[in-house]
Design an enzyme around this catalytic site. Structure first.
Site, PDB file in Angstrom:
ATOM      1  N   LEU A   1       0.815  -1.220   0.000  1.00 16.43           N
ATOM      2  CA  LEU A   1       0.000   0.000   0.000  1.00 16.43           C
ATOM      3  C   LEU A   1       0.845   1.266   0.000  1.00 16.43           C
ATOM      4  O   LEU A   1       0.353   2.337  -0.371  1.00 16.43           O
ATOM      5  CB  LEU A   1      -0.945  -0.007   1.208  1.00 16.43           C
ATOM      6  CG  LEU A   1      -2.072  -1.048   1.134  1.00 16.43           C
ATOM      7  CD1 LEU A   1      -2.660  -1.305   2.518  1.00 16.43           C
ATOM      8  CD2 LEU A   1      -3.151  -0.599   0.166  1.00 16.43           C
TER       9      LEU A   1
ATOM     10  N   TYR B   1       4.278   7.253  14.086  1.00 18.31           N
ATOM     11  CA  TYR B   1       2.984   6.540  14.048  1.00 18.31           C
ATOM     12  C   TYR B   1       1.862   7.402  14.616  1.00 18.31           C
ATOM     13  O   TYR B   1       0.798   7.543  14.004  1.00 18.31           O
ATOM     14  CB  TYR B   1       3.128   5.234  14.833  1.00 18.31           C
ATOM     15  CG  TYR B   1       1.849   4.456  15.042  1.00 18.31           C
ATOM     16  CD1 TYR B   1       1.344   3.623  14.041  1.00 18.31           C
ATOM     17  CD2 TYR B   1       1.158   4.510  16.255  1.00 18.31           C
ATOM     18  CE1 TYR B   1       0.170   2.888  14.244  1.00 18.31           C
ATOM     19  CE2 TYR B   1      -0.005   3.770  16.463  1.00 18.31           C
ATOM     20  CZ  TYR B   1      -0.495   2.961  15.450  1.00 18.31           C
ATOM     21  OH  TYR B   1      -1.637   2.233  15.661  1.00 18.31           O
TER      22      TYR B   1
ATOM     23  N   ALA C   1       0.772  10.201  12.382  1.00 21.50           N
ATOM     24  CA  ALA C   1      -0.083   9.700  11.292  1.00 21.50           C
ATOM     25  C   ALA C   1      -1.489   9.414  11.801  1.00 21.50           C
ATOM     26  O   ALA C   1      -2.483   9.738  11.140  1.00 21.50           O
ATOM     27  CB  ALA C   1       0.530   8.436  10.688  1.00 21.50           C
TER      28      ALA C   1
HETATM   29  N1  LIG Z   1      -3.691  -3.581  17.832  1.00 20.37           N
HETATM   30  C1  LIG Z   1      -3.874  -2.456  18.506  1.00 20.37           C
HETATM   31  O1  LIG Z   1      -3.734  -2.396  19.743  1.00 20.37           O
HETATM   32  C2  LIG Z   1      -4.285  -1.191  17.811  1.00 20.37           C
HETATM   33  C3  LIG Z   1      -4.533  -0.069  18.598  1.00 20.37           C
HETATM   34  C4  LIG Z   1      -4.898   1.115  17.984  1.00 20.37           C
HETATM   35  C5  LIG Z   1      -5.028   1.186  16.610  1.00 20.37           C
HETATM   36  N2  LIG Z   1      -4.768   0.071  15.871  1.00 20.37           N
HETATM   37  C6  LIG Z   1      -4.899   0.216  14.407  1.00 20.37           C
HETATM   38  O2  LIG Z   1      -5.781  -0.765  13.918  1.00 20.37           O
HETATM   39  C7  LIG Z   1      -5.333  -1.214  12.630  1.00 20.37           C
HETATM   40  C8  LIG Z   1      -5.084  -2.714  12.661  1.00 20.37           C
HETATM   41  O3  LIG Z   1      -4.187  -3.005  13.710  1.00 20.37           O
HETATM   42  P1  LIG Z   1      -3.547  -4.445  13.908  1.00 20.37           P
HETATM   43  O4  LIG Z   1      -2.997  -4.464  15.279  1.00 20.37           O
HETATM   44  O5  LIG Z   1      -4.493  -5.489  13.464  1.00 20.37           O
HETATM   45  O6  LIG Z   1      -2.325  -4.346  12.874  1.00 20.37           O
HETATM   46  P2  LIG Z   1      -1.420  -5.531  12.261  1.00 20.37           P
HETATM   47  O7  LIG Z   1      -0.072  -4.963  12.137  1.00 20.37           O
HETATM   48  O8  LIG Z   1      -1.593  -6.775  13.035  1.00 20.37           O
HETATM   49  O9  LIG Z   1      -2.088  -5.721  10.862  1.00 20.37           O
HETATM   50  C9  LIG Z   1      -1.959  -4.783   9.865  1.00 20.37           C
HETATM   51  C10 LIG Z   1      -2.129  -5.487   8.529  1.00 20.37           C
HETATM   52  O10 LIG Z   1      -1.716  -4.568   7.540  1.00 20.37           O
HETATM   53  C11 LIG Z   1      -0.828  -5.223   6.643  1.00 20.37           C
HETATM   54  N3  LIG Z   1       0.117  -4.271   6.102  1.00 20.37           N
HETATM   55  C12 LIG Z   1       1.077  -3.591   6.780  1.00 20.37           C
HETATM   56  N4  LIG Z   1       1.784  -2.837   5.936  1.00 20.37           N
HETATM   57  C13 LIG Z   1       1.265  -3.038   4.702  1.00 20.37           C
HETATM   58  C14 LIG Z   1       1.569  -2.544   3.401  1.00 20.37           C
HETATM   59  N5  LIG Z   1       2.578  -1.675   3.213  1.00 20.37           N
HETATM   60  N6  LIG Z   1       0.835  -2.972   2.359  1.00 20.37           N
HETATM   61  C15 LIG Z   1      -0.170  -3.850   2.537  1.00 20.37           C
HETATM   62  N7  LIG Z   1      -0.515  -4.347   3.734  1.00 20.37           N
HETATM   63  C16 LIG Z   1       0.200  -3.947   4.795  1.00 20.37           C
HETATM   64  C17 LIG Z   1      -0.123  -6.267   7.497  1.00 20.37           C
HETATM   65  O11 LIG Z   1       0.437  -7.311   6.706  1.00 20.37           O
HETATM   66  C18 LIG Z   1      -1.233  -6.738   8.418  1.00 20.37           C
HETATM   67  O12 LIG Z   1      -1.953  -7.829   7.877  1.00 20.37           O
HETATM   68  C19 LIG Z   1      -4.065  -0.418  12.327  1.00 20.37           C
HETATM   69  O13 LIG Z   1      -4.391   0.722  11.572  1.00 20.37           O
HETATM   70  C20 LIG Z   1      -3.578  -0.006  13.704  1.00 20.37           C
HETATM   71  O14 LIG Z   1      -2.802   1.151  13.660  1.00 20.37           O
HETATM   72  C21 LIG Z   1      -4.401  -1.103  16.428  1.00 20.37           C
END
Ligand SMILES: NC(=O)c1ccc[n+]([C@@H]2O[C@H](COP(=O)([O-])OP(=O)(O)OC[C@H]3O[C@@H](n4cnc5c(N)ncnc54)[C@H](O)[C@@H]3O)[C@@H](O)[C@H]2O)c1
Length: 256
Positions: free
Chosen positions: A72, A163, A166
Site C-alpha cells: 500500500l 505513528y 499519522a
Molecule cells: N492492535 C492495537 O492495539 C491497535 C490499537 C490502535 C489502533 N490500531 C490500528 O488498527 C489497525 C489494525 O491493527 P492491527 O494491530 O491489526 O495491525 P497488524 O499490524 O496486526 O495488521 C496490519 C495489517 O496490515 C498489513 N500491512 C502492513 N503494511 C502493509 C503494506 N505496506 N501494504 C499492505 N498491507 C500492509 C499487514 O500485513 C497486516 O496484515 C491499524 O491501523 C492499527 O494502527 C491497532
C-alpha cells in the site's frame, strides 16, 4: 466467524474492501463482513496469512473472499488494487482503511527516510486508497469509509512519534473527506481502538505488565481483542449509522 449478534441485512451482497485484512484486526473484519453476507476483498502484503485467511473464510461464507496482494505504500500499486477489487466484487459500497504499521521508534533514531516510510504506510496510502475508491462508491450511489486511527495519539505516548502523528492525521483526513463526500451520500468515520491484544502485539510489543496496566486504566476489566472492533465497524459501514459522518468512535474499554 467473528461472533457478532447484530445482523445488518443491508450489508448482504454489498462490495466491501478492507486494507490490511490478512491478520490482526483486519482479519477479524474480513470474517465479520463475510458473516453478514457481504462480498469481501482485502488488500495485504503478507502472503501466507492472507491466502490462508481467504481460503478459510471462503469455505463458510456466502461469497468467496478475495485477497489482493499489494504494497500500500506504493501509491500506483494501491490504486490498481482498489480498481481490481471493485472489478472482482462487481461494485463497492464500503471501504475499511485498516492497514497500519505501529513500529516503535526512538526520537533520536528517526531518519527522514524512516519518517516518510511510516507516513506512507500509516497515512498517505489511506488518502490515495480512498481517492481510488470514491469513483466506485459514487457508482453505487453512496457508501461508507471507515478509517482506523488509534487512541495512541491522545495518550502522549513517546515511543512512536511518527505513528502517532499519522494516527492524528487520520482524524483530520476523516473529517475532510466527510465534508467533501457527504453531499454524495458517502459517509466517512474513524475508529480509535485502544489496546487490542493480537498475536502480533504480544509477540512484538506487549509484556504482561503492559496489558495489566492498561486493564487497570480501562473501565472494563478485560483484555480487548480484534473481534471487539467488528461490531462497531459493521455499524459504521451499515445503514444503522446512516446519519453519522465525520465522527470518531473510541473503542478502548474506557481507557480514555
Ligand atoms: N492492535 C492495537 O492495539 C491497535 C490499537 C490502535 C489502533 N490500531 C490500528 O488498527 C489497525 C489494525 O491493527 P492491527 O494491530 O491489526 O495491525 P497488524 O499490524 O496486526 O495488521 C496490519 C495489517 O496490515 C498489513 N500491512 C502492513 N503494511 C502493509 C503494506 N505496506 N501494504 C499492505 N498491507 C500492509 C499487514 O500485513 C497486516 O496484515 C491499524 O491501523 C492499527 O494502527 C491497532
Amino acid at each position: 466467524m467473528a461472533e457478532v449478534s447484530a445482523r445488518h441485512t443491508d450489508l448482504a451482497d454489498r462490495g466491501v474492501l478492507i486494507t490490511g485484512g490478512g491478520s490482526g484486526i483486519g482479519a477479524a473484519l474480513v470474517e465479520g463482513f463475510a458473516a453478514q453476507g457481504a462480498r469481501v476483498a482485502f488488500i495485504d502484503i503478507a502472503d501466507d496469512a492472507s491466502r490462508g485467511l481467504a481460503a478459510r473464510v471462503s469455505e463458510k461464507a456466502c461469497h468467496p473472499v478475495h485477497y489482493l496482494k499489494a504494497d500500500l505504500s506504493d501509491v500506483a500499486a494501491a490504486k490498481a488494487a482498489v480498481d481490481r477489487a471493485a472489478e472482482i466484487l462487481g461494485s463497492l459500497s464500503v471501504l475499511v482503511n485498516n492497514a497500519g504499521w505501529d513500529d516503535r521508534h526512538d526520537l533520536e533514531a528517526v531518519t527522514e527516510e524512516y519518517w516518510d516510510q511510516s507516513q506512507a504506510i500509516n497515512l498517505k496510502q489511506m488518502f490515495f486508497v480512498s481517492q481510488a475508491a470514491v469513483p466506485h462508491l459514487r457508482k453505487t450511489g453512496g457508501g461508507a469509509i471507515v478509517n482506523f486511527s488509534s487512541i495512541a495519539y491522545l495518550l502522549n505516548m513517546g515511543e512512536m512519534p511518527a505513528y502517532t502523528t499519522a494516527k492524528a492525521g487520520i482524524v483530520g483526513l476523516t473529517k475532510s473527506l466527510a465534508g467533501k463526500l457527504g453531499p454524495e451520500n458517502i459517509r466517512v468515520n474513524a475508529i480509535l481502538p485502544g489496546m487490542i491484544v493480537t498475536e502480533r502485539q504480544k509477540t512484538l510489543w506487549l509484556k504482561e505488565e503492559d496489558i495489566a496496566a492498561m486493564i487497570a486504566r480501562q473501565c472494563l476489566k478485560r483484555v480487548l481483542v480484534a473481534e471487539d472492533l467488528v461490531g462497531p465497524c459493521l455499524f459504521l459501514a451499515s445503514n444503522a449509522s446512516a446519519a453519522m459522518t465525520a465522527q470518531t468512535v473510541v473503542i478502548d474499554g474506557g481507557a480514555l
